[in-house]
Motif scaffolding. Structure first.
Motif: not given
Length: 119
Positions: A45-60
């Motif tokens: 929401l603060e636009s501080r997340v990277g796509e890799t971090e997002w995918n690592a958490m959401i993809g597991y």
């Protein structure tokens, strides 16, 4: 002959020790907790997340808590529907405005449920 037996004994001791250590060592496990998802959603929401971090958490998948896995799947659907990966490199949010609103609602719901469970 004594030297041969000494070398054989040392080798057996080392190999046996390694086998015992490998058999007793457990596999590290990572458990996604509500605080981890809340932190990820805050970063998004603060636009501080990277796509890799997002995918690592959401993809597991989260196997220990069905509710958290449902939240994870919903966040994955939000990325599929509203994701703007190409804008991330320009410093823009990961999700469109509608996706940001839905992610905020999802985050608030998770925070409220977590607060209720802790009481």
């Amino acid at each position: 002959m004594a030297l041969y037996l000494l070398v054989l004994g040392v080798c057996l001791l080392v190999i046996g020790s390694v086998l015992v250590i490998l058999m007793t060592a457990s596999t590290p496990r990572y458990r996604t907790e509500p605080k981890d998802l809340l932190a990820l959603f805050d970063k998004a929401l603060e636009s501080r997340v990277g796509e890799t971090e997002w995918n690592a958490m959401i993809g597991y998948p989260i196997r220990h808590d069905e509710y958290l896995d449902g939240v994870r799947r919903r966040a994955s659907q939000l990325m599929d529907e509203y994701g703007r990966r190409w804008k991330l490199a320009q410093g823009k949010p990961l999700l469109s405005d509608a996706g940001q609103q839905e992610l905020k609602a999802l985050r608030d719901h998770l925070a409220a449920r977590t607060a209720l469970r802790e009481q």
